[in-house]
Design a protein around this motif. Sequence first.
Motif: not given
Length: 162
Positions: A136-162
Amino acid sequence: MKHILLHNEQDTKKLAQDIAASTVPRDVFLLTGDLGAGKTTFTKGFALGLGIQQMIKSPTYTLIREYDTGRIPLYHMDVYRLTEGAEDLGLEDYFDGDGVCIIEWGKMIKQNIDVPYLEFFLDKIDETTRSFSIAVDSPDSQNKLDSLVKYLTDKGWLFDGL
């Protein structure tokens, strides 16, 4: 930083399609990676996720290509060959428009981007495998990142480094 391992070009396109499905107008994404890392491949998948069927080509020499046949317009930018004058491109018109912006080599013009954005990194591991990560570039982007990570995780993508 959060990482996803992409085993082949199809994985890259599928991930991009899934990200596009969660995209809203005025989202801005920077694509960072070496030559051949898959930035244009990612954009092709992203366009498919928006419902854009036309051929996606890198705008290396034209700088900006507009695609408006999908769910929302896609503004595909490649600023690799831009040597000066990013402030004269009228980027704010795209950022404030009704579409989504994908900027290849966006790190070269970060100082000219005054809206929140997510930066996607594609790193070559070997001939076919890539590591995909998001910053993220700023705190304003953090919510977008959090929602995107949740969405992708729900779609079955596996993140490491959480």
